[in-house]
Write an enzyme that holds these catalytic residues in place. Structure first.
Site, PDB file in Angstrom:
ATOM      1  N   LYS A  94       4.151   1.493   1.702  1.00 44.47           N
ATOM      2  CA  LYS A  94       3.480   2.305   2.725  1.00 44.47           C
ATOM      3  C   LYS A  94       4.337   3.450   3.278  1.00 44.47           C
ATOM      4  O   LYS A  94       4.090   3.953   4.377  1.00 44.47           O
ATOM      5  CB  LYS A  94       2.935   1.460   3.897  1.00 44.47           C
ATOM      6  CG  LYS A  94       2.143   0.241   3.523  1.00 44.47           C
ATOM      7  CD  LYS A  94       1.236   0.417   2.323  1.00 44.47           C
ATOM      8  CE  LYS A  94       0.001   1.230   2.602  1.00 44.47           C
ATOM      9  NZ  LYS A  94      -0.773   1.405   1.314  1.00 44.47           N
ATOM     10  N   HIS A 119       9.408  -0.885  -5.683  1.00 44.11           N
ATOM     11  CA  HIS A 119       9.582  -1.282  -4.274  1.00 44.11           C
ATOM     12  C   HIS A 119      10.792  -2.202  -4.125  1.00 44.11           C
ATOM     13  O   HIS A 119      11.008  -2.769  -3.059  1.00 44.11           O
ATOM     14  CB  HIS A 119       8.345  -2.043  -3.779  1.00 44.11           C
ATOM     15  CG  HIS A 119       7.111  -1.210  -3.600  1.00 44.11           C
ATOM     16  ND1 HIS A 119       7.131   0.035  -3.005  1.00 44.11           N
ATOM     17  CD2 HIS A 119       5.804  -1.455  -3.892  1.00 44.11           C
ATOM     18  CE1 HIS A 119       5.892   0.513  -2.974  1.00 44.11           C
ATOM     19  NE2 HIS A 119       5.074  -0.365  -3.509  1.00 44.11           N
ATOM     20  N   ARG A 144      10.200   6.332   5.830  1.00 48.21           N
ATOM     21  CA  ARG A 144       9.182   6.697   6.820  1.00 48.21           C
ATOM     22  C   ARG A 144       9.453   5.888   8.083  1.00 48.21           C
ATOM     23  O   ARG A 144       9.938   4.749   7.998  1.00 48.21           O
ATOM     24  CB  ARG A 144       7.796   6.353   6.253  1.00 48.21           C
ATOM     25  CG  ARG A 144       6.642   6.783   7.125  1.00 48.21           C
ATOM     26  CD  ARG A 144       5.301   6.374   6.517  1.00 48.21           C
ATOM     27  NE  ARG A 144       4.203   7.019   7.221  1.00 48.21           N
ATOM     28  CZ  ARG A 144       2.927   6.740   7.019  1.00 48.21           C
ATOM     29  NH1 ARG A 144       2.573   5.833   6.121  1.00 48.21           N
ATOM     30  NH2 ARG A 144       1.983   7.347   7.717  1.00 48.21           N
ATOM     31  N   SER A 152       0.461   1.496   8.927  1.00 47.34           N
ATOM     32  CA  SER A 152      -0.208   1.706   7.646  1.00 47.34           C
ATOM     33  C   SER A 152      -0.390   0.364   6.932  1.00 47.34           C
ATOM     34  O   SER A 152      -1.455   0.061   6.390  1.00 47.34           O
ATOM     35  CB  SER A 152       0.642   2.670   6.801  1.00 47.34           C
ATOM     36  OG  SER A 152       0.057   2.899   5.558  1.00 47.34           O
TER      37      SER A 152
HETATM   38  P1  A3P Z   1      -1.454   5.943   6.271  1.00 45.64           P
HETATM   39  O1  A3P Z   1      -1.991   4.556   6.074  1.00 45.64           O
HETATM   40  O2  A3P Z   1      -0.624   6.057   7.530  1.00 45.64           O
HETATM   41  O3  A3P Z   1      -2.498   6.990   6.196  1.00 45.64           O
HETATM   42  P2  A3P Z   1       2.100   4.158  -0.123  1.00 45.64           P
HETATM   43  O4  A3P Z   1       1.579   5.146  -1.098  1.00 45.64           O
HETATM   44  O5  A3P Z   1       3.585   3.978  -0.165  1.00 45.64           O
HETATM   45  O6  A3P Z   1       1.336   2.886  -0.169  1.00 45.64           O
HETATM   46  O7  A3P Z   1       1.860   4.796   1.333  1.00 45.64           O
HETATM   47  C1  A3P Z   1       0.555   5.004   1.802  1.00 45.64           C
HETATM   48  C2  A3P Z   1       0.628   5.922   2.996  1.00 45.64           C
HETATM   49  O8  A3P Z   1       0.951   7.258   2.563  1.00 45.64           O
HETATM   50  C3  A3P Z   1      -0.727   6.006   3.703  1.00 45.64           C
HETATM   51  O9  A3P Z   1      -0.421   6.225   5.085  1.00 45.64           O
HETATM   52  C4  A3P Z   1      -1.316   7.238   3.027  1.00 45.64           C
HETATM   53  O10 A3P Z   1      -2.373   7.829   3.720  1.00 45.64           O
HETATM   54  C5  A3P Z   1      -0.085   8.138   3.004  1.00 45.64           C
HETATM   55  N1  A3P Z   1      -0.248   9.263   2.060  1.00 45.64           N
HETATM   56  C6  A3P Z   1      -0.630   9.240   0.773  1.00 45.64           C
HETATM   57  N2  A3P Z   1      -0.771  10.487   0.287  1.00 45.64           N
HETATM   58  C7  A3P Z   1      -0.465  11.328   1.313  1.00 45.64           C
HETATM   59  C8  A3P Z   1      -0.442  12.758   1.451  1.00 45.64           C
HETATM   60  N3  A3P Z   1      -0.785  13.565   0.461  1.00 45.64           N
HETATM   61  N4  A3P Z   1      -0.084  13.263   2.658  1.00 45.64           N
HETATM   62  C9  A3P Z   1       0.249  12.461   3.681  1.00 45.64           C
HETATM   63  N5  A3P Z   1       0.234  11.104   3.614  1.00 45.64           N
HETATM   64  C10 A3P Z   1      -0.119  10.549   2.436  1.00 45.64           C
END
Ligand code: A3P
Length: 293
Positions: free
Chosen positions: A51, A107, A129, A137
């Site tokens: 996340k 991961h 993050r 998230s």
């Molecule tokens: P949120 O749930 O806060 O929206 P991962 O890919 O490591 O699982 O992380 C997912 C998080 O990254 C989610 O956060 C998702 O919305 C965010 N994310 C993915 N693509 C993104 C983008 N282009 N810009 C900003 N955040 C992004």
């Protein structure tokens, strides 16, 4: 009620090198495949605690490699475009035959990396993050992903998160392990928050680290394609190809909000203070500079 909403850690996860991993995606033979995996020096490895922006990086890095040509991100789902080395799909994708530079994600914590990683030292992009946003998230993600334990209340999930009883273990251990690496020359640290502030600058920094010289125009095009609202519409990246049995995006979209500070909408003041106190304690000897400190 969805069956998984009542399933426990013992039923859904196995313990690998001390951390929980979702059983269905990480059977023993695929973890062994990763243990024996042979890296190449020019491999590019995106490392994240879940996340923290993995999916975002799975879009950006292939576009840096293709110099802005959208074909890879418009034709290949992100999980095959940039496979997780610890996931079962990695072992069936013939990664040995992929041309260099190959791009992977993981991961895993630093101390979980396979032998070849320490010998070869492939290039690493480590994304960080703010942990309260990672928590938030993750809280929503645990509601929509059927292979994860239902998060329960914010208090219940926070207890698990802060003590590392969640998939891939403790955020603190992950970050401490990867930021304390002695030989950091092959690692670029990237903050989600910096990407939100100035995506073009982040793309420039990554492309320079990867030795790819891109024009201002190409950098701007990549950044434009990868902003949240545009990426959200890419079916190869928004997980809409995955069955609703696995991801129930009606409960929460995978590309959910894509902002910083959303924890403020989820945590009470008392919960936020508790989180801060644990953070202070666990991170007190850490020298690394975090953008949020
Ligand atoms: P949120 O749930 O806060 O929206 P991962 O890919 O490591 O699982 O992380 C997912 C998080 O990254 C989610 O956060 C998702 O919305 C965010 N994310 C993915 N693509 C993104 C983008 N282009 N810009 C900003 N955040 C992004």
């Amino acid at each position: 009620m969805h069956l998984c909403s009542i399933m426990t850690e013992a039923e859904l996860y196995s313990v690998y090198k001390g951390v929980y991993v979702p059983k269905d995606f990480h059977p023993p033979e695929c973890l062994r495949y990763y243990e024996e995996f042979n890296f190449r020096q020019d491999d590019i490895l995106i490392v994240t605690y879940p996340k923290s922006g993995t999916t975002w990086m799975q879009e950006i890095v292939p576009l840096i490699k293709s110099k802005g040509d959208l074909t890879p991100v418009q034709t290949i789902p992100n999980w095959d475009r940039v496979p997780w080395l610890e996931e079962h799909r990695a072992s069936i994708l013939n990664l040995e035959e992929r041309p260099s530079p190959r791009i992977f994600a993981t991961h895993f914590h630093y101390n979980m990396m396979p032998e070849s990683f320490f010998k070869v030292k492939p290039r690493v992009l480590y994304v960080l993050r703010h942990p309260k946003d990672v928590f938030t998230s993750s809280f929503h993600y645990h509601k929509m992903a059927s292979f994860l334990v239902n998060p329960g209340t914010v208090d219940e999930f926070m207890e698990k998160f802060l003590t590392g009883k969640v998939m891939f273990g403790s955020w603190f251990d992950h970050v401490k392990g990867w930021t304390h690496v002695k030989d950091q020359e092959h690692i670029l640290y990237i903050f989600y928050e910096e990407m939100i502030m100035d995506l073009k600058e982040s793309v420039r920094k990554m492309s320079s680290f990867l030795g790819k010289s891109l024009s201002q125009e190409v950098i701007a095009d990549i950044a434009d394609h990868c902003v949240f609202k545009n990426m959200k519409t890419n079916k190869m990246s928004n997980y809409s190809l995955v069955s609703s049995e696995i991801f129930d995006q009606k409960k929460s979209a995978f590309l959910r909000k894509g902002t910083t500070g959303d924890w403020k909408n989820t945590l009470t003041e008392a919960q936020s203070d508790h989180f801060d106190a644990v953070y202070e304690e666990k991170m007190k000897n850490v020298k690394f500079h975090f953008v949020w400190d």
